[in-house]
Design a protein around this motif. Sequence first.
Motif, PDB file in Angstrom:
ATOM      1  N   VAL A 133       0.835  -1.200   0.000  1.00  0.00           N
ATOM      2  CA  VAL A 133       0.000   0.000   0.000  1.00  0.00           C
ATOM      3  C   VAL A 133       0.870   1.250   0.000  1.00  0.00           C
ATOM      4  O   VAL A 133       1.804   1.366   0.811  1.00  0.00           O
ATOM      5  N   ALA A 134       0.567   2.177  -0.912  1.00  0.00           N
ATOM      6  CA  ALA A 134       1.279   3.453  -0.988  1.00  0.00           C
ATOM      7  C   ALA A 134       0.340   4.594  -0.653  1.00  0.00           C
ATOM      8  O   ALA A 134      -0.817   4.614  -1.087  1.00  0.00           O
ATOM      9  N   VAL A 135       0.826   5.558   0.116  1.00  0.00           N
ATOM     10  CA  VAL A 135       0.118   6.807   0.393  1.00  0.00           C
ATOM     11  C   VAL A 135       0.785   7.903  -0.428  1.00  0.00           C
ATOM     12  O   VAL A 135       2.013   8.048  -0.383  1.00  0.00           O
ATOM     13  N   ILE A 136      -0.016   8.666  -1.171  1.00  0.00           N
ATOM     14  CA  ILE A 136       0.528   9.710  -2.039  1.00  0.00           C
ATOM     15  C   ILE A 136      -0.190  11.014  -1.751  1.00  0.00           C
ATOM     16  O   ILE A 136      -1.424  11.092  -1.820  1.00  0.00           O
ATOM     17  N   THR A 137       0.573  12.057  -1.415  1.00  0.00           N
ATOM     18  CA  THR A 137      -0.017  13.374  -1.163  1.00  0.00           C
ATOM     19  C   THR A 137       0.050  14.216  -2.438  1.00  0.00           C
ATOM     20  O   THR A 137       0.834  13.944  -3.341  1.00  0.00           O
ATOM     21  N   GLY A 138      -0.813  15.232  -2.498  1.00  0.00           N
ATOM     22  CA  GLY A 138      -0.877  16.060  -3.711  1.00  0.00           C
ATOM     23  C   GLY A 138      -1.243  15.237  -4.921  1.00  0.00           C
ATOM     24  O   GLY A 138      -0.685  15.409  -6.005  1.00  0.00           O
ATOM     25  N   ALA A 139      -2.230  14.330  -4.750  1.00  0.00           N
ATOM     26  CA  ALA A 139      -2.441  13.245  -5.710  1.00  0.00           C
ATOM     27  C   ALA A 139      -3.510  13.506  -6.760  1.00  0.00           C
ATOM     28  O   ALA A 139      -3.799  12.623  -7.556  1.00  0.00           O
ATOM     29  N   ILE A 176       1.989  15.305 -11.266  1.00  0.00           N
ATOM     30  CA  ILE A 176       2.887  14.251 -10.783  1.00  0.00           C
ATOM     31  C   ILE A 176       2.155  13.322  -9.823  1.00  0.00           C
ATOM     32  O   ILE A 176       2.317  12.098  -9.884  1.00  0.00           O
ATOM     33  N   GLY A 177       1.341  13.877  -8.941  1.00  0.00           N
ATOM     34  CA  GLY A 177       0.632  13.050  -7.971  1.00  0.00           C
ATOM     35  C   GLY A 177      -0.278  12.033  -8.627  1.00  0.00           C
ATOM     36  O   GLY A 177      -0.290  10.849  -8.265  1.00  0.00           O
ATOM     37  N   ALA A 178      -1.050  12.470  -9.622  1.00  0.00           N
ATOM     38  CA  ALA A 178      -1.936  11.554 -10.340  1.00  0.00           C
ATOM     39  C   ALA A 178      -1.112  10.501 -11.084  1.00  0.00           C
ATOM     40  O   ALA A 178      -1.493   9.325 -11.144  1.00  0.00           O
ATOM     41  N   THR A 186      -4.414  11.548  -1.553  1.00  0.00           N
ATOM     42  CA  THR A 186      -5.000  12.698  -0.861  1.00  0.00           C
ATOM     43  C   THR A 186      -4.607  14.013  -1.523  1.00  0.00           C
ATOM     44  O   THR A 186      -3.508  14.167  -2.050  1.00  0.00           O
ATOM     45  N   SER A 187      -5.533  14.950  -1.533  1.00  0.00           N
ATOM     46  CA  SER A 187      -5.282  16.353  -1.879  1.00  0.00           C
ATOM     47  C   SER A 187      -6.511  17.141  -1.449  1.00  0.00           C
ATOM     48  O   SER A 187      -7.514  16.566  -1.040  1.00  0.00           O
ATOM     49  N   GLY A 232      -6.380   4.759   5.547  1.00  0.00           N
ATOM     50  CA  GLY A 232      -5.587   3.752   4.842  1.00  0.00           C
ATOM     51  C   GLY A 232      -5.486   2.449   5.615  1.00  0.00           C
ATOM     52  O   GLY A 232      -5.617   1.355   5.053  1.00  0.00           O
ATOM     53  N   ILE A 233      -5.283   2.563   6.917  1.00  0.00           N
ATOM     54  CA  ILE A 233      -5.188   1.364   7.763  1.00  0.00           C
ATOM     55  C   ILE A 233      -6.541   0.657   7.825  1.00  0.00           C
ATOM     56  O   ILE A 233      -6.629  -0.576   7.740  1.00  0.00           O
ATOM     57  N   GLU A 234      -7.611   1.444   7.919  1.00  0.00           N
ATOM     58  CA  GLU A 234      -8.942   0.841   7.988  1.00  0.00           C
ATOM     59  C   GLU A 234      -9.262   0.081   6.700  1.00  0.00           C
ATOM     60  O   GLU A 234      -9.812  -1.024   6.739  1.00  0.00           O
ATOM     61  N   ARG A 235      -8.916   0.667   5.543  1.00  0.00           N
ATOM     62  CA  ARG A 235      -9.237   0.045   4.257  1.00  0.00           C
ATOM     63  C   ARG A 235      -8.286  -1.109   3.928  1.00  0.00           C
ATOM     64  O   ARG A 235      -8.710  -2.172   3.498  1.00  0.00           O
ATOM     65  N   PHE A 236      -6.989  -0.872   4.110  1.00  0.00           N
ATOM     66  CA  PHE A 236      -5.992  -1.818   3.599  1.00  0.00           C
ATOM     67  C   PHE A 236      -5.216  -2.585   4.671  1.00  0.00           C
ATOM     68  O   PHE A 236      -4.596  -3.599   4.377  1.00  0.00           O
ATOM     69  N   GLY A 237      -5.161  -2.047   5.892  1.00  0.00           N
ATOM     70  CA  GLY A 237      -4.505  -2.761   6.980  1.00  0.00           C
ATOM     71  C   GLY A 237      -3.014  -2.547   7.113  1.00  0.00           C
ATOM     72  O   GLY A 237      -2.404  -3.052   8.060  1.00  0.00           O
ATOM     73  N   ARG A 238      -2.401  -1.776   6.185  1.00  0.00           N
ATOM     74  CA  ARG A 238      -0.953  -1.560   6.263  1.00  0.00           C
ATOM     75  C   ARG A 238      -0.566  -0.336   5.433  1.00  0.00           C
ATOM     76  O   ARG A 238      -1.334   0.132   4.597  1.00  0.00           O
ATOM     77  N   ILE A 239       0.646   0.168   5.651  1.00  0.00           N
ATOM     78  CA  ILE A 239       1.231   1.256   4.861  1.00  0.00           C
ATOM     79  C   ILE A 239       2.665   0.850   4.540  1.00  0.00           C
ATOM     80  O   ILE A 239       3.468   0.642   5.458  1.00  0.00           O
ATOM     81  N   ASP A 240       2.990   0.730   3.267  1.00  0.00           N
ATOM     82  CA  ASP A 240       4.343   0.309   2.870  1.00  0.00           C
ATOM     83  C   ASP A 240       5.189   1.449   2.321  1.00  0.00           C
ATOM     84  O   ASP A 240       6.412   1.431   2.468  1.00  0.00           O
ATOM     85  N   THR A 241       4.544   2.402   1.662  1.00  0.00           N
ATOM     86  CA  THR A 241       5.268   3.512   1.038  1.00  0.00           C
ATOM     87  C   THR A 241       4.498   4.803   1.271  1.00  0.00           C
ATOM     88  O   THR A 241       3.268   4.817   1.220  1.00  0.00           O
ATOM     89  N   LEU A 242       5.239   5.869   1.535  1.00  0.00           N
ATOM     90  CA  LEU A 242       4.669   7.219   1.584  1.00  0.00           C
ATOM     91  C   LEU A 242       5.436   8.077   0.605  1.00  0.00           C
ATOM     92  O   LEU A 242       6.669   8.153   0.678  1.00  0.00           O
ATOM     93  N   VAL A 243       4.731   8.713  -0.333  1.00  0.00           N
ATOM     94  CA  VAL A 243       5.368   9.675  -1.230  1.00  0.00           C
ATOM     95  C   VAL A 243       4.849  11.062  -0.873  1.00  0.00           C
ATOM     96  O   VAL A 243       3.678  11.384  -1.101  1.00  0.00           O
ATOM     97  N   ASN A 244       5.732  11.876  -0.305  1.00  0.00           N
ATOM     98  CA  ASN A 244       5.403  13.257   0.052  1.00  0.00           C
ATOM     99  C   ASN A 244       5.578  14.126  -1.186  1.00  0.00           C
ATOM    100  O   ASN A 244       6.624  14.752  -1.402  1.00  0.00           O
ATOM    101  N   ASN A 245       4.524  14.127  -2.006  1.00  0.00           N
ATOM    102  CA  ASN A 245       4.566  14.838  -3.279  1.00  0.00           C
ATOM    103  C   ASN A 245       3.962  16.236  -3.195  1.00  0.00           C
ATOM    104  O   ASN A 245       4.342  17.121  -3.956  1.00  0.00           O
ATOM    105  N   ALA A 246       3.032  16.467  -2.274  1.00  0.00           N
ATOM    106  CA  ALA A 246       2.380  17.780  -2.175  1.00  0.00           C
ATOM    107  C   ALA A 246       3.427  18.864  -1.945  1.00  0.00           C
ATOM    108  O   ALA A 246       4.345  18.693  -1.140  1.00  0.00           O
ATOM    109  N   GLY A 247       3.277  19.961  -2.653  1.00  0.00           N
ATOM    110  CA  GLY A 247       4.241  21.046  -2.468  1.00  0.00           C
ATOM    111  C   GLY A 247       3.738  22.330  -3.095  1.00  0.00           C
ATOM    112  O   GLY A 247       2.911  22.304  -4.004  1.00  0.00           O
ATOM    113  N   VAL A 248       4.236  23.442  -2.589  1.00  0.00           N
ATOM    114  CA  VAL A 248       3.972  24.736  -3.222  1.00  0.00           C
ATOM    115  C   VAL A 248       5.310  25.363  -3.582  1.00  0.00           C
ATOM    116  O   VAL A 248       6.304  25.192  -2.878  1.00  0.00           O
TER     117      VAL A 248
END
Length: 237
Positions: A8-14, A18-20, A36-37, A68-84
């Motif tokens: 499971v990957a979490v992606i910000t600014g998605a 780039i996020g999409a 998330t965005s 994310g934990i409720e839906r998938f049960g784990r978090i393997d990757t976080l991409v901090n993509n959101a930025g200004v």
Amino acid sequence: MTTAGQKVAVITGASQGIGAGLVAAYRKLGYGVVATSRSIAPSSDPDVLTVRGDISDPATAERVIAAGIERFGRIDTLVNNAGVFIAKPFAEYTATDYESAIGVNLTGFFRITQLAAERMLAQGSGHIVQITTSLVDHASSDVTSVLASLTKGGLQSATKALAIEYAGRGVRANAVALGIVKTPMHPEAYYEMLAAMHPLGRMGEVDDVTEAVIYLEGAAFVTGEILHVDGGQSAGR
């Protein structure tokens, strides 16, 4: 919950650019994705969970990781993509500019990374990726960028610190430092001028970025790396 073995990957600014592209790239790898965005729309893909929220608000980070934990049960990757990115002469930055850059680029990184790292450490594996700018390493007289360098430079230093802190615990941390990439942020009328700012003579494409992140995802012996995907900008002119 995830299917057996699904990561499971979490992606910000998605929601766009780039996020999409990152959402699509991780789905192609078979990952479940928490995207998330502020303006993200619901997804018809059952393996993509979308969570609306302003990442500069720590409560958003709490909601994203909990969902994310409720839906998938784990978090393997976080991409901090959101930025200004706010390009102004230094003396012309306003208090609002400062708060916006600090809020998204640093506060937005801080809480969600804490929460994701906690899950990764409990699992004994994980990967944290920051999207930064090559201007951190190679300031340019063409682009006034003090707020970007202040915030994204902090992320690059934090990436190395995280990589070393967690190296013996199965969690890697890397960053991808970008040149100028074709996204909705840049009007097409400026493409020719922006392309000329790169030694390779073109702007980056979203695929250039996603390929770099996916390389790092599979590069088990790479941590603490700042991977420049910038058309040669950081090498010189």
